[in-house]
Design a protein around this motif. Structure first.
Motif, PDB file in Angstrom:
ATOM      1  N   MET A  40      92.178 -35.635  52.094  1.00  0.00           N
ATOM      2  CA  MET A  40      91.086 -36.014  51.182  1.00  0.00           C
ATOM      3  C   MET A  40      89.804 -36.361  51.944  1.00  0.00           C
ATOM      4  SD  MET A  40      92.246 -35.959  48.021  1.00  0.00           S
ATOM      5  CE  MET A  40      92.245 -37.214  46.771  1.00  0.00           C
ATOM      6  N   VAL A  41      89.952 -36.835  53.182  1.00  0.00           N
ATOM      7  CA  VAL A  41      88.792 -37.158  54.019  1.00  0.00           C
ATOM      8  C   VAL A  41      88.989 -36.487  55.368  1.00  0.00           C
ATOM      9  CG1 VAL A  41      87.525 -38.995  55.203  1.00  0.00           C
ATOM     10  CG2 VAL A  41      88.379 -39.380  52.878  1.00  0.00           C
ATOM     11  N   THR A  42      87.957 -35.789  55.814  1.00  0.00           N
ATOM     12  CA  THR A  42      87.974 -35.139  57.114  1.00  0.00           C
ATOM     13  C   THR A  42      86.772 -35.639  57.910  1.00  0.00           C
ATOM     14  OG1 THR A  42      89.003 -33.164  56.177  1.00  0.00           O
ATOM     15  CG2 THR A  42      87.935 -32.921  58.309  1.00  0.00           C
ATOM     16  N   VAL A  43      87.032 -35.997  59.160  1.00  0.00           N
ATOM     17  CA  VAL A  43      85.976 -36.498  60.033  1.00  0.00           C
ATOM     18  C   VAL A  43      85.961 -35.652  61.297  1.00  0.00           C
ATOM     19  CG1 VAL A  43      85.163 -38.466  61.391  1.00  0.00           C
ATOM     20  CG2 VAL A  43      86.187 -38.844  59.134  1.00  0.00           C
ATOM     21  N   LYS A  44      84.760 -35.281  61.717  1.00  0.00           N
ATOM     22  CA  LYS A  44      84.582 -34.560  62.972  1.00  0.00           C
ATOM     23  C   LYS A  44      83.814 -35.463  63.926  1.00  0.00           C
ATOM     24  CE  LYS A  44      84.573 -29.958  60.966  1.00  0.00           C
ATOM     25  NZ  LYS A  44      83.828 -28.693  60.810  1.00  0.00           N
ATOM     26  N   ALA A  45      84.238 -35.456  65.192  1.00  0.00           N
ATOM     27  CA  ALA A  45      83.580 -36.240  66.234  1.00  0.00           C
ATOM     28  C   ALA A  45      83.418 -35.366  67.460  1.00  0.00           C
ATOM     29  CB  ALA A  45      84.404 -37.481  66.575  1.00  0.00           C
ATOM     30  N   ASN A  46      82.416 -35.700  68.285  1.00  0.00           N
ATOM     31  CA  ASN A  46      82.254 -34.957  69.529  1.00  0.00           C
ATOM     32  C   ASN A  46      82.837 -35.754  70.684  1.00  0.00           C
ATOM     33  OD1 ASN A  46      80.316 -36.847  70.411  1.00  0.00           O
ATOM     34  ND2 ASN A  46      78.598 -35.559  69.822  1.00  0.00           N
ATOM     35  N   GLY A  47      82.893 -35.125  71.827  1.00  0.00           N
ATOM     36  CA  GLY A  47      83.448 -35.765  73.008  1.00  0.00           C
ATOM     37  C   GLY A  47      82.608 -36.908  73.532  1.00  0.00           C
ATOM     38  N   GLY A  48      81.429 -37.095  72.961  1.00  0.00           N
ATOM     39  CA  GLY A  48      80.592 -38.233  73.314  1.00  0.00           C
ATOM     40  C   GLY A  48      80.921 -39.466  72.497  1.00  0.00           C
ATOM     41  N   ILE A  54      81.382 -36.109  58.119  1.00  0.00           N
ATOM     42  CA  ILE A  54      82.423 -36.680  57.267  1.00  0.00           C
ATOM     43  C   ILE A  54      82.407 -35.892  55.966  1.00  0.00           C
ATOM     44  CG2 ILE A  54      83.218 -38.698  55.971  1.00  0.00           C
ATOM     45  CD1 ILE A  54      81.872 -40.454  58.085  1.00  0.00           C
ATOM     46  N   VAL A  55      83.577 -35.378  55.583  1.00  0.00           N
ATOM     47  CA  VAL A  55      83.705 -34.643  54.329  1.00  0.00           C
ATOM     48  C   VAL A  55      84.707 -35.393  53.458  1.00  0.00           C
ATOM     49  CG1 VAL A  55      84.375 -32.461  53.255  1.00  0.00           C
ATOM     50  CG2 VAL A  55      83.209 -32.452  55.474  1.00  0.00           C
ATOM     51  N   ILE A  56      84.273 -35.720  52.235  1.00  0.00           N
ATOM     52  CA  ILE A  56      85.125 -36.458  51.300  1.00  0.00           C
ATOM     53  C   ILE A  56      85.360 -35.592  50.072  1.00  0.00           C
ATOM     54  CG2 ILE A  56      85.318 -38.513  49.846  1.00  0.00           C
ATOM     55  CD1 ILE A  56      83.417 -39.921  51.858  1.00  0.00           C
ATOM     56  N   ASP A  57      86.624 -35.347  49.786  1.00  0.00           N
ATOM     57  CA  ASP A  57      86.990 -34.613  48.572  1.00  0.00           C
ATOM     58  C   ASP A  57      86.611 -35.485  47.376  1.00  0.00           C
ATOM     59  OD1 ASP A  57      88.459 -33.661  46.301  1.00  0.00           O
ATOM     60  OD2 ASP A  57      89.840 -32.630  47.647  1.00  0.00           O
ATOM     61  N   PRO A  58      85.907 -34.943  46.401  1.00  0.00           N
ATOM     62  CA  PRO A  58      85.519 -35.748  45.235  1.00  0.00           C
ATOM     63  C   PRO A  58      86.701 -36.424  44.531  1.00  0.00           C
ATOM     64  CG  PRO A  58      84.362 -33.653  45.220  1.00  0.00           C
ATOM     65  CD  PRO A  58      85.372 -33.591  46.336  1.00  0.00           C
ATOM     66  N   LYS A  59      87.881 -35.851  44.642  1.00  0.00           N
ATOM     67  CA  LYS A  59      89.070 -36.449  44.021  1.00  0.00           C
ATOM     68  C   LYS A  59      89.426 -37.793  44.664  1.00  0.00           C
ATOM     69  CE  LYS A  59      90.942 -31.884  43.238  1.00  0.00           C
ATOM     70  NZ  LYS A  59      91.893 -30.926  43.770  1.00  0.00           N
ATOM     71  N   ALA A  60      88.930 -38.024  45.882  1.00  0.00           N
ATOM     72  CA  ALA A  60      89.233 -39.273  46.591  1.00  0.00           C
ATOM     73  C   ALA A  60      88.354 -40.426  46.110  1.00  0.00           C
ATOM     74  CB  ALA A  60      89.046 -39.082  48.091  1.00  0.00           C
ATOM     75  N   ILE A  61      87.335 -40.107  45.326  1.00  0.00           N
ATOM     76  CA  ILE A  61      86.392 -41.135  44.884  1.00  0.00           C
ATOM     77  C   ILE A  61      86.874 -41.734  43.565  1.00  0.00           C
ATOM     78  CG2 ILE A  61      83.997 -41.613  44.258  1.00  0.00           C
ATOM     79  CD1 ILE A  61      83.257 -39.130  46.001  1.00  0.00           C
ATOM     80  N   ASP A  62      87.442 -42.914  43.661  1.00  0.00           N
ATOM     81  CA  ASP A  62      87.905 -43.659  42.495  1.00  0.00           C
ATOM     82  C   ASP A  62      87.015 -44.893  42.360  1.00  0.00           C
ATOM     83  OD1 ASP A  62      89.149 -45.182  40.573  1.00  0.00           O
ATOM     84  OD2 ASP A  62      91.147 -45.086  41.478  1.00  0.00           O
ATOM     85  N   ASP A  64      87.190 -47.350  40.631  1.00  0.00           N
ATOM     86  CA  ASP A  64      87.944 -48.584  40.447  1.00  0.00           C
ATOM     87  C   ASP A  64      88.641 -49.041  41.724  1.00  0.00           C
ATOM     88  OD1 ASP A  64      87.250 -48.744  37.733  1.00  0.00           O
ATOM     89  OD2 ASP A  64      88.871 -47.367  37.185  1.00  0.00           O
ATOM     90  N   ASP A  65      88.628 -48.200  42.763  1.00  0.00           N
ATOM     91  CA  ASP A  65      89.320 -48.552  44.005  1.00  0.00           C
ATOM     92  C   ASP A  65      88.529 -48.090  45.228  1.00  0.00           C
ATOM     93  OD1 ASP A  65      91.189 -49.445  45.809  1.00  0.00           O
ATOM     94  OD2 ASP A  65      92.747 -48.014  45.242  1.00  0.00           O
ATOM     95  N   PRO A  66      87.327 -48.623  45.430  1.00  0.00           N
ATOM     96  CA  PRO A  66      86.524 -48.199  46.587  1.00  0.00           C
ATOM     97  C   PRO A  66      87.168 -48.572  47.923  1.00  0.00           C
ATOM     98  CG  PRO A  66      85.488 -50.070  45.512  1.00  0.00           C
ATOM     99  CD  PRO A  66      86.650 -49.647  44.640  1.00  0.00           C
ATOM    100  N   GLU A  67      88.002 -49.606  47.922  1.00  0.00           N
ATOM    101  CA  GLU A  67      88.658 -50.018  49.166  1.00  0.00           C
ATOM    102  C   GLU A  67      89.589 -48.929  49.687  1.00  0.00           C
ATOM    103  OE1 GLU A  67      88.773 -51.987  46.360  1.00  0.00           O
ATOM    104  OE2 GLU A  67      87.320 -53.513  46.959  1.00  0.00           O
ATOM    105  N   MET A  68      90.258 -48.222  48.781  1.00  0.00           N
ATOM    106  CA  MET A  68      91.160 -47.150  49.212  1.00  0.00           C
ATOM    107  C   MET A  68      90.371 -46.063  49.948  1.00  0.00           C
ATOM    108  SD  MET A  68      93.535 -44.478  47.082  1.00  0.00           S
ATOM    109  CE  MET A  68      92.117 -43.553  46.521  1.00  0.00           C
ATOM    110  N   LEU A  69      89.233 -45.679  49.382  1.00  0.00           N
ATOM    111  CA  LEU A  69      88.413 -44.650  50.032  1.00  0.00           C
ATOM    112  C   LEU A  69      87.922 -45.146  51.385  1.00  0.00           C
ATOM    113  CD1 LEU A  69      87.031 -41.937  50.126  1.00  0.00           C
ATOM    114  CD2 LEU A  69      85.174 -42.905  48.741  1.00  0.00           C
ATOM    115  N   ALA A  70      87.504 -46.403  51.452  1.00  0.00           N
ATOM    116  CA  ALA A  70      87.048 -46.958  52.723  1.00  0.00           C
ATOM    117  C   ALA A  70      88.167 -46.920  53.761  1.00  0.00           C
ATOM    118  CB  ALA A  70      86.549 -48.394  52.531  1.00  0.00           C
ATOM    119  N   ASP A  71      89.391 -47.259  53.348  1.00  0.00           N
ATOM    120  CA  ASP A  71      90.535 -47.224  54.269  1.00  0.00           C
ATOM    121  C   ASP A  71      90.812 -45.810  54.760  1.00  0.00           C
ATOM    122  OD1 ASP A  71      90.862 -49.947  54.021  1.00  0.00           O
ATOM    123  OD2 ASP A  71      92.529 -49.805  52.585  1.00  0.00           O
ATOM    124  N   ILE A  72      90.725 -44.839  53.859  1.00  0.00           N
ATOM    125  CA  ILE A  72      90.980 -43.440  54.240  1.00  0.00           C
ATOM    126  C   ILE A  72      89.911 -42.958  55.220  1.00  0.00           C
ATOM    127  CG2 ILE A  72      91.124 -41.067  53.400  1.00  0.00           C
ATOM    128  CD1 ILE A  72      92.300 -42.189  50.790  1.00  0.00           C
TER     129      ILE A  72
END
Length: 104
Positions: A40-48, A54-62, A64-72
């Motif tokens: 549901m959440v994909t993060v890309k980072a460089n070697g630095g 950051i890509v967030i699937d819209p289905k992950a956005i609830d 009523d539960d923003p803490e869950m998205l923050a944790d993911i």
């Protein structure tokens, strides 16, 4: 008795430092990717160690539960940064195989 050559040792240390810097610069150009929450959440980072996407699937956005998205997001970001760190270590090891015991 063998004579200690301080100049040779300093030259070797400078070469090693240059090789490490080169490996770190190369790693900055590479991107690693990590996901969490079943993709549901994909993060890309460089070697630095920088998050570059950051890509967030819209289905992950609830709303009523923003803490869950923050944790993911945090889980995916931390995994991407760990992978970026491992990338840098592998680049340095590739440049300087004699440092195996120092990079732990």
């Amino acid at each position: 008795m063998a004579k200690f050559d301080m100049n040779a040792m300093l030259k070797q240390a400078q070469q090693m430092q240059a090789q490490m810097m080169e490996a770190q610069e190369e790693a900055k150009q590479e991107i690693v990717e990590a996901s969490a929450g079943g993709g549901m959440v994909t993060v890309k980072a460089n070697g630095g160690g920088e998050i570059v996407e950051i890509v967030i699937d819209p289905k992950a956005i609830d709303p009523d539960d923003p803490e869950m998205l923050a944790d993911i997001v945090m889980a995916a970001a931390n995994e991407a940064l760990r992978s970026a760190s491992e990338l840098v270590e592998s680049k340095i090891r590739g440049q300087m195989p004699g440092l195996e015991g120092l990079l732990q």
